[in-house]
Design a protein around this motif. Structure first.
Motif, mmCIF file in Angstrom:
data_model
loop_
_atom_site.group_PDB
_atom_site.id
_atom_site.type_symbol
_atom_site.label_atom_id
_atom_site.label_comp_id
_atom_site.label_asym_id
_atom_site.label_seq_id
_atom_site.Cartn_x
_atom_site.Cartn_y
_atom_site.Cartn_z
ATOM 1 N N ASN A 1 0.815 -1.216 0.000
ATOM 2 C CA ASN A 1 0.000 0.000 0.000
ATOM 3 C C ASN A 1 0.847 1.264 0.000
ATOM 4 O O ASN A 1 0.452 2.271 -0.584
ATOM 5 N N ALA A 2 2.016 1.214 0.629
ATOM 6 C CA ALA A 2 2.929 2.370 0.569
ATOM 7 C C ALA A 2 3.334 2.613 -0.883
ATOM 8 O O ALA A 2 3.334 3.747 -1.365
ATOM 9 N N GLU A 3 3.661 1.552 -1.592
ATOM 10 C CA GLU A 3 4.055 1.669 -3.004
ATOM 11 C C GLU A 3 2.876 2.121 -3.863
ATOM 12 O O GLU A 3 3.045 2.931 -4.775
ATOM 13 N N ARG A 4 1.681 1.610 -3.577
ATOM 14 C CA ARG A 4 0.492 2.050 -4.326
ATOM 15 C C ARG A 4 0.270 3.549 -4.152
ATOM 16 O O ARG A 4 -0.117 4.238 -5.093
ATOM 17 N N PHE A 5 0.506 4.048 -2.954
ATOM 18 C CA PHE A 5 0.336 5.474 -2.701
ATOM 19 C C PHE A 5 1.431 6.276 -3.403
ATOM 20 O O PHE A 5 1.141 7.218 -4.148
ATOM 21 N N LEU A 6 2.678 5.920 -3.182
ATOM 22 C CA LEU A 6 3.801 6.677 -3.752
ATOM 23 C C LEU A 6 3.791 6.658 -5.276
ATOM 24 O O LEU A 6 4.127 7.655 -5.917
ATOM 25 N N ASN A 7 3.384 5.543 -5.871
ATOM 26 C CA ASN A 7 3.339 5.445 -7.335
ATOM 27 C C ASN A 7 2.194 6.250 -7.945
ATOM 28 O O ASN A 7 2.134 6.421 -9.164
ATOM 29 N N TYR B 1 11.483 7.188 -5.460
ATOM 30 C CA TYR B 1 11.480 7.172 -4.002
ATOM 31 C C TYR B 1 12.342 6.040 -3.481
ATOM 32 O O TYR B 1 12.556 5.034 -4.155
ATOM 33 N N THR B 2 12.849 6.255 -2.285
ATOM 34 C CA THR B 2 13.679 5.276 -1.599
ATOM 35 C C THR B 2 13.243 5.235 -0.147
ATOM 36 O O THR B 2 13.071 6.289 0.478
ATOM 37 N N LYS B 3 13.078 4.035 0.380
ATOM 38 C CA LYS B 3 12.765 3.913 1.808
ATOM 39 C C LYS B 3 14.064 4.131 2.577
ATOM 40 O O LYS B 3 15.046 3.420 2.374
ATOM 41 N N LEU B 4 14.066 5.136 3.450
ATOM 42 C CA LEU B 4 15.265 5.489 4.205
ATOM 43 C C LEU B 4 15.385 4.715 5.512
ATOM 44 O O LEU B 4 16.458 4.224 5.864
ATOM 45 N N GLU B 5 14.284 4.649 6.253
ATOM 46 C CA GLU B 5 14.332 4.026 7.571
ATOM 47 C C GLU B 5 12.930 3.819 8.107
ATOM 48 O O GLU B 5 11.959 4.306 7.542
ATOM 49 N N SER B 6 12.872 3.112 9.218
ATOM 50 C CA SER B 6 11.660 3.019 10.022
ATOM 51 C C SER B 6 11.971 3.718 11.335
ATOM 52 O O SER B 6 13.075 3.584 11.867
ATOM 53 N N CYS B 7 11.018 4.488 11.814
ATOM 54 C CA CYS B 7 11.281 5.278 13.022
ATOM 55 C C CYS B 7 10.003 5.463 13.816
ATOM 56 O O CYS B 7 8.945 4.992 13.433
ATOM 57 N N CYS B 8 10.134 6.220 14.863
ATOM 58 C CA CYS B 8 9.006 6.817 15.559
ATOM 59 C C CYS B 8 7.978 5.793 16.054
ATOM 60 O O CYS B 8 6.833 5.793 15.610
ATOM 61 N N PRO B 9 8.360 4.896 16.969
ATOM 62 C CA PRO B 9 7.422 3.866 17.441
ATOM 63 C C PRO B 9 6.171 4.475 18.077
ATOM 64 O O PRO B 9 6.231 5.554 18.673
ATOM 65 N N ASP C 1 7.405 4.502 8.339
ATOM 66 C CA ASP C 1 8.439 4.350 7.313
ATOM 67 C C ASP C 1 8.696 5.715 6.699
ATOM 68 O O ASP C 1 7.759 6.436 6.354
ATOM 69 N N VAL C 2 9.977 6.059 6.571
ATOM 70 C CA VAL C 2 10.361 7.347 5.996
ATOM 71 C C VAL C 2 10.864 7.105 4.577
ATOM 72 O O VAL C 2 11.784 6.310 4.366
ATOM 73 N N TYR C 3 10.230 7.778 3.622
ATOM 74 C CA TYR C 3 10.603 7.664 2.211
ATOM 75 C C TYR C 3 11.147 9.002 1.726
ATOM 76 O O TYR C 3 10.576 10.056 2.019
ATOM 77 N N GLU C 4 12.222 8.920 0.965
ATOM 78 C CA GLU C 4 12.784 10.109 0.321
ATOM 79 C C GLU C 4 12.266 10.158 -1.109
ATOM 80 O O GLU C 4 12.365 9.170 -1.837
ATOM 81 N N LEU C 5 11.716 11.305 -1.513
ATOM 82 C CA LEU C 5 11.192 11.496 -2.867
ATOM 83 C C LEU C 5 12.058 12.490 -3.617
ATOM 84 O O LEU C 5 12.439 13.528 -3.068
ATOM 85 N N SER D 1 15.226 21.130 -5.926
ATOM 86 C CA SER D 1 16.420 21.666 -5.267
ATOM 87 C C SER D 1 16.950 20.721 -4.192
ATOM 88 O O SER D 1 18.149 20.558 -4.048
ATOM 89 N N LYS D 2 16.063 20.083 -3.420
ATOM 90 C CA LYS D 2 16.504 19.067 -2.459
ATOM 91 C C LYS D 2 15.375 18.062 -2.257
ATOM 92 O O LYS D 2 14.194 18.413 -2.343
ATOM 93 N N PRO D 3 15.724 16.809 -1.997
ATOM 94 C CA PRO D 3 14.694 15.770 -1.816
ATOM 95 C C PRO D 3 13.776 16.082 -0.634
ATOM 96 O O PRO D 3 14.143 16.835 0.272
ATOM 97 N N ILE D 4 12.592 15.495 -0.656
ATOM 98 C CA ILE D 4 11.671 15.620 0.470
ATOM 99 C C ILE D 4 11.501 14.256 1.120
ATOM 100 O O ILE D 4 11.702 13.220 0.469
ATOM 101 N N ASN D 5 11.134 14.250 2.372
ATOM 102 C CA ASN D 5 10.855 13.012 3.101
ATOM 103 C C ASN D 5 9.391 12.970 3.483
ATOM 104 O O ASN D 5 8.836 13.980 3.941
ATOM 105 N N LEU D 6 8.783 11.805 3.291
ATOM 106 C CA LEU D 6 7.400 11.589 3.706
ATOM 107 C C LEU D 6 7.360 10.457 4.725
ATOM 108 O O LEU D 6 8.086 9.471 4.593
ATOM 109 N N TYR D 7 6.481 10.611 5.714
ATOM 110 C CA TYR D 7 6.264 9.584 6.738
ATOM 111 C C TYR D 7 5.006 8.805 6.379
ATOM 112 O O TYR D 7 3.932 9.398 6.236
#
Length: 152
Positions: free
Chosen positions: A77-83, A95-103, A117-121, A127-133
């Motif tokens: 579902n994360a991929e369905r959303f990002l795509n 996009y690239t999955k950077l890490e899992s965080c924030c329990p 899950d933190v994804y870099e887009l 000018s600079k990548p963005i991160n989405l949670y």
């Protein structure tokens, strides 16, 4: 001796998880009544609405809640959303999955806790990548984050 070591490991792990996960969730946009998103013929979510909240997706307390049904397809579902997303002018994103965080606490995990899950887009001309949670454990209305658009 092995039983003592195993018991020690279990106690350490339990204390780690109980100290890292609050008993109260800080997530602001969970909504169990949100509809299950429609899936396009390209296997992406059909997005129709834009968020007006600049924190949506960009802050850990306001993740994009994409939900999943079982651990077999947890990233689906994360991929369905990002795509389904594009850059602000319709640019193709990567996009690239950077890490899992924030329990946080959740009833939808065997552990009783979930992670964001933190994804870099990135896209051309940016000018600079963005991160989405993204949150795969909870449901919520799926919206296009501020500064992005719907893929055509």
């Amino acid at each position: 001796m092995k039983k003592i070591i195993k018991l020690s490991v279990v106690v350490i792990l339990l204390s780690f998880f109980s100290s890292c996960v609050s008993t109260q969730s800080t997530l602001k946009n969970v909504d169990d009544k949100a509809p299950i998103p429609t899936i396009s013929k390209n296997n992406t979510f059909v997005l129709t609405e834009y968020s007006k909240d600049k924190n949506y997706g960009y802050e850990p307390d306001y993740p994009i809640n994409v939900f999943y049904k079982n651990t077999k397809d947890e990233n689906l579902n994360a991929e369905r959303f990002l795509n389904a997303l594009a850059g602000p002018k319709g640019e193709k994103i990567t996009y690239t999955k950077l890490e899992s965080c924030c329990p946080f606490p959740t009833k939808r995990s065997e552990m009783g806790a979930g992670f964001l899950d933190v994804y870099e887009l990135k896209w051309e001309g940016q000018s600079k990548p963005i991160n989405l949670y993204l949150n795969i454990y909870e449901k919520g209305y799926l919206l296009v984050p501020v500064g992005l658009s719907i893929k055509k």
